[in-house]
Write a protein that holds these residues in place. Structure first.
Motif: not given
Length: 633
Positions: A337-365
């Motif tokens: 699902k990651v889009e873009g040709e340049s490194t920066n485009d791929k990076l920004n697209s990857l960040i957006d895709n990670f955000r859609t996962l609704n991940l949570e930062y926690s010391l408990e896992t």
């Protein structure tokens, strides 16, 4: 003989002061011993329990620490033995043995602790013990007597401090029983190694600064190889380098914990020696390890971006390595699902895709060691920095972008008034670096993926948001006073433990030079002083030879005072004079005095029945003497 509560309180205070450096199992053992005494002290079973606990203490702690030749098991075992000796005190000899064990416990604990507060507690405890020893010996608490006890002790302590460098023991990640680690720095990172990361409040770095950088990432080690879950360093050969010394540095850093941990440095800074050149190990990633295990003090200076060798190095063969067989189909489908040709485009697209996962930062896992990163991303959705950095760096590599995981610390507690930063185990952090085509960029995926409210409080995060560094707020009121106290405490700590092995060697070289310059007249003066000191000690011992305390014959002394109509009997020599003066045969009085010393100070005790009869005989002799005196008048 009654047990002194103050003696037990001293041991408890010393034990609690070591709560950060010895295993919690020590305190469980300690409580178990006290509970056993409370419930079984009047039973034969207590003697058996006491022997088992005494014999089993050292092997038990060696097993818990997994090593024999370490300071921690010895300290724990001596602490338990001191407690067991306290619980069996019957006479002066037992009490002296207890004090000996407490002093040994203090000596071992001082080697483990890096806190000047514990040193103050130790000195206070030793002064208490000396005071009690003075009371036990029956000598009035005079300055000369205190000087006699303290001067050799201070000289010996100073000698030990000069000879023995600070002992650094234990691992940064250590756990007993439960798979709960302590936050800290490790030579490898794996998202599944620990079910729970427990924040560690130990101090790792203490840094004085002139100016703070905008980003507070303390870089330690670059992890270039992954098996899909664990990241470690591979194929790296360090070389010995000597960096220049700097008299005026932007940062002076003291590494408190971890002998072989890297010399951590901030972005856009370089490591230099504090005042003098410093030998280091440097690898191709410009990670820096100390050349000597005892290197703890170094400095940092800011550099221009054009001089930043870390960001300018070229990618190597490991930069895009990943094990295709360990990558799940869910993970590869997600990356499609990651889009873009340049490194920066791929990076920004990857960040957006990670955000859609609704991940949570926690010391408990809930992630277990045997499961891959897909469990974190798509099922549990909760993790800490290692999970985010590992999965994000792996994703970049799968997309063909060179990336590594970086381990170190983030931020710290800033004291803007006195300009120092405290970096603790809880600041341990992992982030990534990626190649943008021209240079390496350090990037923290946690801050870009999760909400800021989920992140732990960090002074550097507040500082980076300010336009002007001088606007960094100082605490006021009670909090400000507490900050001032902490500032004084840490400044003292920094200055006190700045005495390292290299300085010891320099000091001994000076001593060696001074000794070589001594002449025969100087040696005669030293010998004369030693003779005078020996004579002084001899005469002091002669004066106090017969001054034995009567504290342990209190009932007998009370009867004597009543019969003799005296308010105070200071010691056995004084009692001898009074008894002879009131008609007791000198031979009988001397016999009692010798029996008292044997009973309380010697290993050759006399039978208690014989001792009781001797005291009764003295009372009868006094009564007869008073009766005869009454008849004559």
């Amino acid at each position: 003989m009654k047990l002194s509560r103050a003696d037990l309180i001293i041991l408890i205070i010393l034990a609690l002061s070591n709560i950060l450096v010895i295993t919690p199992w020590f305190y469980l053992y300690f409580i178990l011993a006290l509970a056993s005494y409370y419930f079984f002290k009047n039973q034969r079973r207590w003697h058996m329990i006491k022997r088992v606990m005494a014999v089993g203490a050292f092997p038990a702690f060696c097993g818990l620490y997994g090593a024999i030749k370490q300071v921690e098991p010895m300290v724990c075992a001596i602490g338990i033995l001191a407690l067991l000796k306290y619980l069996e005190i019957q006479n002066i000899r037992d009490r002296l043995s207890y004090y000996t064990l407490v002093i040994v416990f203090i000596c071992g604990s001082v080697l483990l602790s890096d806190q000047i507060l514990y040193l103050a507690i130790s000195i206070g405890s030793i002064l208490y013990i000396f005071y009690q020893l003075a009371m036990v010996s029956g000598v009035r608490f005079q300055g000369l007597r205190l000087l006699k006890i303290l001067v050799p002790s201070i000289l010996f302590s100073t000698f030990i401090f000069l000879i023995v460098p600070q002992v650094k023991v234990g691992n940064i990640f250590k756990y007993v029983g439960d798979r709960s680690g302590q936050g800290g720095f490790s030579e490898s990172v794996s998202p599944g190694d620990f079910k729970k990361i427990v924040e560690d409040d130990r101090l790792y770095l203490f840094a004085k600064y002139k100016k703070l950088p905008r980003r507070g990432y303390w870089r330690g080690m670059t992890y270039n190889y992954t098996d899909g879950r664990t990241w470690r360093q591979r194929g790296v050969r360090p070389r010995v380098v000597t960096v220049k010394g700097s008299a005026e540095s932007d940062f002076i850093v003291r590494k408190v914990e971890g002998r072989r941990t890297p010399l951590f440095f901030l972005e856009s800074t370089q490591v230099v020696g504090h005042k003098n050149p410093l030998g280091i190990f440097e690898n191709t990633y410009f990670d820096i390890l100390p050349l000597k295990d005892n290197t703890s003090l170094y400095a940092l200076n800011f550099i221009d971006k054009s001089d930043n060798r870390v960001s300018q190095r070229k990618p190597d063969k490991f930069s895009t390595q990943y094990p295709k067989k360990n990558i799940s189909s869910r993970f590869t489908d997600f990356l499609e699902k990651v889009e873009g040709e340049s490194t920066n485009d791929k990076l920004n697209s990857l960040i957006d895709n990670f955000r859609t996962l609704n991940l949570e930062y926690s010391l408990e896992t809930e992630i277990d060691q045997g499961k891959d990163l897909s469990e974190f991303l798509f099922n549990y959705k909760r993790g800490y920095c290692i999970h985010f950095a590992s999965s994000f760096a792996l994703a970049l590599r799968v997309l063909g972008i060179p990336a590594n995981v970086v381990g170190g610390f983030y931020g710290g507690e800033i004291n803007a008034k006195d300009k120092f930063v405290l970096v603790k185990g809880g600041n341990a952090h992992a982030w990534i670096e990626y190649w943008d085509g021209e240079r390496w960029i350090e990037f923290d995926p946690v801050g870009s993926i999760v909400q800021a409210s989920q992140m732990p409080r960090n002074d550097f995060a507040r500082f980076s948001e300010l336009e002007d560094q001088s606007d960094f707020a100082l605490n006021s009121g009670i909090v400000g006073i507490i900050d001032d106290i902490k500032s004084i405490y840490y400044q003292l700590n920094f200055a006190f433990f700045e005495f390292d092995f290299e300085r010891q060697l320099v000091l001994f070289e000076r001593y060696k030079q001074r000794v070589s310059e001594l002449k025969s007249q100087d040696y005669m003066k030293i010998v004369g002083l030693l003779i005078l000191l020996s004579l002084l000690i001899y005469f002091i011992r002669l004066l106090t030879k017969y001054q034995r305390s009567l504290n342990y014959d209190e009932d007998f002394v009370q009867k004597l005072k009543k019969i003799l109509s005296v308010e105070r009997i200071n010691h056995s020599g004084h009692l001898l004079e009074i008894l002879v003066k009131h008609g007791v045969d000198r031979e009988l009085a001397n016999k009692y005095r010798e029996a008292f010393i044997r009973q309380n100070y010697s290993s050759q005790e006399i039978p208690r029945s014989e001792y009781r009869e001797l005291k009764k005989e003295i009372l009868r002799s006094l009564n007869n003497s008073f009766k005869n005196h009454s008849r004559n008048h």
